[in-house]
Design a protein around this motif. Sequence first.
Motif, PDB file in Angstrom:
ATOM      1  N   SER A 520       0.825  -1.215   0.000  1.00  0.00           N
ATOM      2  CA  SER A 520       0.000   0.000   0.000  1.00  0.00           C
ATOM      3  C   SER A 520       0.855   1.259   0.000  1.00  0.00           C
ATOM      4  CB  SER A 520      -0.921   0.005   1.224  1.00  0.00           C
ATOM      5  OG  SER A 520      -0.154   0.101   2.418  1.00  0.00           O
ATOM      6  N   PHE A 521       2.156   1.131   0.397  1.00  0.00           N
ATOM      7  CA  PHE A 521       3.017   2.299   0.442  1.00  0.00           C
ATOM      8  C   PHE A 521       3.245   2.878  -0.949  1.00  0.00           C
ATOM      9  CE2 PHE A 521       5.455   0.744   4.465  1.00  0.00           C
ATOM     10  CZ  PHE A 521       4.312   0.946   5.203  1.00  0.00           C
ATOM     11  N   TYR A 522       3.283   2.008  -1.941  1.00  0.00           N
ATOM     12  CA  TYR A 522       3.795   2.437  -3.226  1.00  0.00           C
ATOM     13  C   TYR A 522       2.729   2.579  -4.313  1.00  0.00           C
ATOM     14  CZ  TYR A 522       7.776   0.894  -0.572  1.00  0.00           C
ATOM     15  OH  TYR A 522       8.681   0.733   0.426  1.00  0.00           O
ATOM     16  N   HIS A 523       1.472   2.584  -3.911  1.00  0.00           N
ATOM     17  CA  HIS A 523       0.444   2.700  -4.946  1.00  0.00           C
ATOM     18  C   HIS A 523       0.455   4.073  -5.592  1.00  0.00           C
ATOM     19  CE1 HIS A 523      -1.587   4.484  -1.432  1.00  0.00           C
ATOM     20  NE2 HIS A 523      -2.333   5.154  -2.308  1.00  0.00           N
ATOM     21  N   VAL A 524       1.029   5.057  -4.882  1.00  0.00           N
ATOM     22  CA  VAL A 524       1.053   6.421  -5.445  1.00  0.00           C
ATOM     23  C   VAL A 524       2.220   6.615  -6.410  1.00  0.00           C
ATOM     24  CG1 VAL A 524      -0.096   7.453  -3.466  1.00  0.00           C
ATOM     25  CG2 VAL A 524       2.388   7.247  -3.458  1.00  0.00           C
ATOM     26  N   PHE A 525       3.138   5.645  -6.477  1.00  0.00           N
ATOM     27  CA  PHE A 525       4.342   5.837  -7.271  1.00  0.00           C
ATOM     28  C   PHE A 525       4.318   5.061  -8.588  1.00  0.00           C
ATOM     29  CE2 PHE A 525       6.288   5.875  -2.796  1.00  0.00           C
ATOM     30  CZ  PHE A 525       5.994   7.219  -2.627  1.00  0.00           C
ATOM     31  N   GLN A 526       3.227   4.491  -8.936  1.00  0.00           N
ATOM     32  CA  GLN A 526       3.220   3.545 -10.036  1.00  0.00           C
ATOM     33  C   GLN A 526       3.679   4.133 -11.373  1.00  0.00           C
ATOM     34  OE1 GLN A 526      -0.744   2.055 -10.604  1.00  0.00           O
ATOM     35  NE2 GLN A 526      -1.696   4.017 -10.131  1.00  0.00           N
ATOM     36  N   ASP A 527       3.533   5.427 -11.576  1.00  0.00           N
ATOM     37  CA  ASP A 527       3.920   6.011 -12.860  1.00  0.00           C
ATOM     38  C   ASP A 527       5.151   6.899 -12.768  1.00  0.00           C
ATOM     39  OD1 ASP A 527       1.737   4.859 -14.215  1.00  0.00           O
ATOM     40  OD2 ASP A 527       0.411   6.461 -13.510  1.00  0.00           O
ATOM     41  N   GLN A 538      15.454  -3.619   8.289  1.00  0.00           N
ATOM     42  CA  GLN A 538      15.275  -4.875   9.022  1.00  0.00           C
ATOM     43  C   GLN A 538      14.239  -5.761   8.342  1.00  0.00           C
ATOM     44  OE1 GLN A 538      14.579  -4.115  13.224  1.00  0.00           O
ATOM     45  NE2 GLN A 538      15.989  -2.379  13.222  1.00  0.00           N
ATOM     46  N   ILE A 539      14.221  -5.684   7.028  1.00  0.00           N
ATOM     47  CA  ILE A 539      13.210  -6.414   6.256  1.00  0.00           C
ATOM     48  C   ILE A 539      13.511  -7.908   6.274  1.00  0.00           C
ATOM     49  CG2 ILE A 539      12.212  -6.700   3.954  1.00  0.00           C
ATOM     50  CD1 ILE A 539      12.958  -3.726   3.470  1.00  0.00           C
ATOM     51  N   ARG A 540      12.499  -8.694   6.613  1.00  0.00           N
ATOM     52  CA  ARG A 540      12.609 -10.156   6.614  1.00  0.00           C
ATOM     53  C   ARG A 540      11.295 -10.750   6.153  1.00  0.00           C
ATOM     54  NH1 ARG A 540      14.349 -13.049  11.901  1.00  0.00           N
ATOM     55  NH2 ARG A 540      14.322 -14.793  10.459  1.00  0.00           N
ATOM     56  N   PHE A 541      11.385 -11.923   5.565  1.00  0.00           N
ATOM     57  CA  PHE A 541      10.189 -12.659   5.163  1.00  0.00           C
ATOM     58  C   PHE A 541      10.313 -14.073   5.695  1.00  0.00           C
ATOM     59  CE2 PHE A 541      10.862  -9.426   1.888  1.00  0.00           C
ATOM     60  CZ  PHE A 541       9.635  -8.782   1.918  1.00  0.00           C
ATOM     61  N   LEU A 542       9.266 -14.525   6.369  1.00  0.00           N
ATOM     62  CA  LEU A 542       9.237 -15.894   6.874  1.00  0.00           C
ATOM     63  C   LEU A 542       8.480 -16.810   5.934  1.00  0.00           C
ATOM     64  CD1 LEU A 542       8.556 -15.121  10.657  1.00  0.00           C
ATOM     65  CD2 LEU A 542      10.756 -15.519   9.514  1.00  0.00           C
ATOM     66  N   ASN A 543       7.703 -16.204   5.068  1.00  0.00           N
ATOM     67  CA  ASN A 543       6.871 -16.974   4.138  1.00  0.00           C
ATOM     68  C   ASN A 543       7.298 -16.665   2.714  1.00  0.00           C
ATOM     69  OD1 ASN A 543       4.925 -18.327   2.751  1.00  0.00           O
ATOM     70  ND2 ASN A 543       3.180 -17.233   3.635  1.00  0.00           N
ATOM     71  N   ALA A 544       7.571 -17.694   1.957  1.00  0.00           N
ATOM     72  CA  ALA A 544       8.006 -17.513   0.574  1.00  0.00           C
ATOM     73  C   ALA A 544       6.857 -17.181  -0.352  1.00  0.00           C
ATOM     74  CB  ALA A 544       8.722 -18.773   0.072  1.00  0.00           C
ATOM     75  N   GLU A 545       5.637 -17.293   0.139  1.00  0.00           N
ATOM     76  CA  GLU A 545       4.465 -17.038  -0.706  1.00  0.00           C
ATOM     77  C   GLU A 545       3.785 -15.756  -0.256  1.00  0.00           C
ATOM     78  OE1 GLU A 545       3.797 -18.834  -3.298  1.00  0.00           O
ATOM     79  OE2 GLU A 545       5.294 -20.382  -2.903  1.00  0.00           O
ATOM     80  N   ILE A 546       4.251 -14.623  -0.784  1.00  0.00           N
ATOM     81  CA  ILE A 546       3.610 -13.342  -0.480  1.00  0.00           C
ATOM     82  C   ILE A 546       3.361 -12.602  -1.792  1.00  0.00           C
ATOM     83  CG2 ILE A 546       4.793 -13.177   1.741  1.00  0.00           C
ATOM     84  CD1 ILE A 546       6.471 -10.917   0.433  1.00  0.00           C
ATOM     85  N   ARG A 547       2.497 -11.623  -1.723  1.00  0.00           N
ATOM     86  CA  ARG A 547       2.217 -10.808  -2.891  1.00  0.00           C
ATOM     87  C   ARG A 547       3.374  -9.823  -3.099  1.00  0.00           C
ATOM     88  NH1 ARG A 547      -0.742  -5.981  -3.984  1.00  0.00           N
ATOM     89  NH2 ARG A 547      -1.766  -6.034  -6.018  1.00  0.00           N
ATOM     90  N   SER A 548       3.798  -9.669  -4.338  1.00  0.00           N
ATOM     91  CA  SER A 548       4.917  -8.784  -4.631  1.00  0.00           C
ATOM     92  C   SER A 548       4.601  -7.363  -4.196  1.00  0.00           C
ATOM     93  CB  SER A 548       5.232  -8.804  -6.126  1.00  0.00           C
ATOM     94  OG  SER A 548       6.175  -7.810  -6.432  1.00  0.00           O
ATOM     95  N   PRO A 549       5.507  -6.720  -3.417  1.00  0.00           N
ATOM     96  CA  PRO A 549       5.282  -5.337  -2.997  1.00  0.00           C
ATOM     97  C   PRO A 549       5.589  -4.331  -4.105  1.00  0.00           C
ATOM     98  CG  PRO A 549       7.365  -6.117  -2.132  1.00  0.00           C
ATOM     99  CD  PRO A 549       6.741  -7.284  -2.825  1.00  0.00           C
ATOM    100  N   PHE A 550       6.085  -4.828  -5.247  1.00  0.00           N
ATOM    101  CA  PHE A 550       6.498  -3.930  -6.330  1.00  0.00           C
ATOM    102  C   PHE A 550       5.571  -4.006  -7.539  1.00  0.00           C
ATOM    103  CE2 PHE A 550      10.354  -5.700  -4.251  1.00  0.00           C
ATOM    104  CZ  PHE A 550      10.705  -4.571  -3.516  1.00  0.00           C
ATOM    105  N   MET A 551       4.396  -4.561  -7.338  1.00  0.00           N
ATOM    106  CA  MET A 551       3.485  -4.809  -8.453  1.00  0.00           C
ATOM    107  C   MET A 551       3.237  -3.570  -9.304  1.00  0.00           C
ATOM    108  SD  MET A 551       2.262  -7.844  -9.032  1.00  0.00           S
ATOM    109  CE  MET A 551       0.671  -7.489  -9.772  1.00  0.00           C
ATOM    110  N   ASN A 552       3.076  -2.392  -8.664  1.00  0.00           N
ATOM    111  CA  ASN A 552       2.683  -1.191  -9.397  1.00  0.00           C
ATOM    112  C   ASN A 552       3.854  -0.301  -9.799  1.00  0.00           C
ATOM    113  OD1 ASN A 552      -0.082  -1.814  -9.177  1.00  0.00           O
ATOM    114  ND2 ASN A 552      -0.138  -0.978  -7.094  1.00  0.00           N
TER     115      ASN A 552
END
Length: 962
Positions: A520-527, A538-552
Amino acid sequence: MASLTYQLLSVTVFLGAVQLISGYSFNNCIEDPYSDGQSFNCVRRKEKNMPAIINDLPPSAVSLNISTTPLWHIPNKSFVHLPNLQHLKIDNNHVRIIDQFAFQNLSQLKSLNLSFNNISELIPSVFKDLHNLTYLSLTNNTLKQLPEGIFSTLLNLDTLIMRQNFLTNFSGIAESVSHLTNLKKLDICFNNLTSLHHSNASLPESLTTLYICRNNLLTLGCKHSFLGFIQLLDLSYNPRLPTTAFQGVNLSHINYLRLRSTSVNVVEFLNISNVNAGHIDFSGMGLKNDNLLKELCKSLKRKVKRITKLGLGNNGIENLTKNSLSCCPNITVALDLSRNNLKSTSCLNFLNTQTLIKSFNAEHNHLTSLQSCKTQNMVYLKHLEELSYRYNRILSVSYYAFYNTPNIKTLKLNINTIAFLHRKALKGLKWLTTLRLDNNLLTDLFIDTFEDNVNLQILNLRNNRIAVIFNGTFLSLSKLTTLDLGGNKITYFQPSGLDGLKSLSKFYLDGNNLKQIDTSFYHVFQDTLTVLDLQSNQIRFLNAEIRSPFMNLSKLTDLKLDGQRPHGLTVLPRNFFHGLHSLKSLYLTNNNINYLAPDAFDDLTGLHFLTLDNCCVGVTQLHPGVFKNLKSLTKLIVENMGIQNISKEVFGNLTQLHTLQLNRNVMQSIDVDALETLPKLHYLDIRNIPLSCTCKNSLLQNWTVHNPHVQVVYLYNLRCPHDKKVNFYNFDTKVCYKDLGEYLFISTAVVIFLFTVTPLLHVKLYWKIKYGYYVFRSWFSEQWHRLREEEENCKYDAFISYNSSDEKWVMEELVPNLEGNESSFKLCLHHRDFELGRDIVDNIVSAVYSSRKTICVVSRNFLRSEWCSLEIQLASYRLFDEHRDILLLVFLEPISERQVSSYHRMRKVMLKKTYLQWPGSDCTNPTQAQELFWYHLRRAMRTGSRLNTEENYKSTVSLSSM
C-alpha cells in the motif's frame, strides 16, 4: 576411462581449432571494462619495476593510471610501445628518478600527473617528446629548482601545477614558462618563494590563472606589467606579504583576487592598487568589527557603485548591525559570511541596505537558533533565492523563520543540531525547490510542516531521528521528485503517510528500521518512481508465498535491498520482483538468503546490473535457469557466494553479459562451455578462487591464456592452491593430452599401414587367416575346456577326416576293417556322427577333441578341400601344442613332396611322424600288402597318445612293393 579419453580428445580438437594468439590478461593492470581497450588502471600493485607493470599493455592504450605502488624509477623508453597514450598518471608512488628518455615516443600525450612522489631533480630534456602535452602536475614532490629549458618543447601546455615542493627561485620558474604561449593556469602554492622577482623573463600573455598561495612572500618585486594579463590571482596565506608590495603593480585585468591571511591592509590596498574592487575576496583579512567593515565599505564605494560579490568569510566577525554594511556599494549577487563567529543573524536585518542580494552564505558560524521573522521591523529580501546555514550549531527553527525571504529557492539547514523545527517554520516559502535538513536531530514531521512548499522538488532529511511518517506529511509536495529519508529510525508509515507524492522519482529509505514492505506504500508511485533504496533496514520474510510489494512500480529502474539488519534478508519470496519489467539495477549484497529459486528473477527482463555479492548463506547451488530471462544483463557480480560450480545451464542465456565477477567463491573448476555461452563477455574476475591445477582445468587454462576477447583480471598472478609457487596460467598440462602433431602422425601412420598390408594379407594369407579365425573361435568356445579331458574318457577311437570323393573307399574299406568284429574300433564319421543343427566348425572341433586319434585320408581332392584343410589344421594344432600323438596320415594315392610343400602343417607332420600309403592295385601282391596296411593302422590306433619328447624320426610305411 572413457570420460578421460573423451576429455583428451576434446583438448586436442580444441587446440587444433583455436588460433594460438595471446589473450589480453595483464600482469599488473586492469583494463576498464567499458573502455574498449583504451583505459588501464595499475593501482595498488607490489611491483617496483616499471617494465614489469606495463610491458604487456597493448598499443591501443589511451589512458593509463599507475598509482599507489612502490615504483621508484622510470627508465628510458618505458612507454615506447604505447604510442597512442594521451593520459598518464604516475601519482602516489615513490618515484625519485626519471631517466632522460623515459617518455620517448609519447607524442600524443595530453596529460601527465607525477604528483605525490619523491622527485627532487629533473633532467632538462625529460619532457622533450611531449609536444602535445596540455596538463602537467608535479604536486607534492621535493623539487628545489627547475633546470633550464625543462618545458621548452611543451608549447601546447595549458595547465602546470607545481604545488607542495621546495621551489625558491621564482625567476627560474618565470623563465621556464615564458615561451609557453598556450599556458593558462600556473599553480605554485605551498613552496618557499619569497618574492616574484624576475630577470628579463615575462609570463606568457595567455596565462590567466596564477596560484601563489602558502609561500613566504615578503614582496612581489615584479615589474609593473608582469601580472598585467592575470585574471585570477591567489596570494592567500602569505602572512608576511605587505600592502606596499602591490605598489605600481598592474592588476587591472584581475577578476578574482584572494589576499586571505596576509599582512595587507585592505583600505590601503584599495588606495594604491588599480584592481577592480568588486573582484577582491576580502575573506580572512581581519575585518572583525563594524568600524573596519564600514571603512572597507567606504573605500569600496569610492571605487564602485555596485559590487557583484562580497566575500567576508573567515574574518572573526561576531556581530553585524544595521549599519555594518550600510556604507557598502550595492551587492547584486552574493554575500559570503562563512567561517566567522556569528551567533545570530537577527532575521538578516543587517542587510537593510542590501536588498538586491540573491545568495547569502553563513556557513561555519556559531548560530544556535533561527528566530521568527514575522515582525514589523523586518527587512524584506524579495530577491534572495539561496540561503545557507550549514555547519552551525542550530538547535531550533522558530515559526515563520524565513517570512522575510519568501522567494528562496534553495535553503540549506543541514549539518546542524536541529531538534525542533516548528511546524510553521517553513511557512511562506512557496517557491522553495531544494531543502536540505539532513544531518540534524529531527524526530517528528507534521502535516503542516511542508504545507506551503508546493514547488519543492528535492527534500533531504537524511540522518535524523524520525521514527514515524504521519498521515498527510507530504500531502502538498506534488512536485517533489527526490525524497531522502535515509539514516533515520522509521519503523512504519501511516496509511496515507506518502500521499501527495505524485511526481516522486527517487526515494531513499536506507538505514531505517522498516521490517516489511507494504504494497500500500507504493500505490502512489506507479507512474513515477525510478529509484528505491531500501538497503540496511530490518526487512525479513518468513513466508516464501507473499504478494509482490512492487506490483505497481512499473517505471522502477534502480532497487537496493542489500545489507538488511541484523542477519540479512533470509527468504526471497517467490514472485518477489513481479512487475519490475523496467528495472535496470538490482542490489542484493550482504544478506543471508538461504535459497534462490529458479524463477527468482524471471520478471526482470530489462535488468542490466545485478550484484549478489555476499548475499547468501554458505555454499550456494545456483539452479539451472535462475538467470534465464536476464537476456539484457551486462554486469553480474556474484562474489563470495560460496558457489561450487559454474554451468552453461545457469549462465547460458546471458547473451549480453559484459562483466562477470566471480572472485572469492569455492569452485575448484570452471566449465569452459559455460563461459563460451557468453558471447559478449569482456571482463572476468576469478581472483581468490581455489581453482585446482589439474587436468580438470586444462581447458580453462588454455581458454584464459588464449581467448582474445575476455580480460581475465590478474590472470598471471593467480596461484595454484596446492603450491603457491606455481601459477595457474602455466601449470603443466602435458599429462592431460598428446601433442596434436604426434596424435595426427600416429593416426595417419596406422591408416596407411592398414591400407597397405590388408590387400597383401588377403592375397597371400587368406586361408591361413580364415583358419586362424576358426582356431581362435574354437579357443573361446565353451567346448574347449570340456573336451580337454583324459583320453580314456574319449567318446571315439578315431575321427575320420576325408573328402566326399573318397567316401566309397572309407565306407567299403576303412570302416569294415576298423569297426568289424576283429577290431571293434568306434569311428566318428561326418555324415553319421555330426550333431544336426550345430555349427559345422563346432562339430569338427568336437570330433577332433572327442577322439583319441584323427585319421586324415589324404588324396589330391583332400588337399583341395577347405574343410579337410581345417580338420588337419585343428588336429596338427592339438599335436604340436598339446604334445599328443593323435594324428595319422593315410595317403590313398602317391603325392609328391612338391604337392605337399604348400601345406605347411601337413609337411611338418610328415617330417616328424609315421604315415601310411594305401597299396594300389598295381602292386605285386595287393592282398598281402593290404593286410599288412590294416595291421599297421590298427597297431597305430592302439598306441598311447602321449609323445616321447626325445622322439624325432621320419618313418614311412610303404606297402606298394610287397
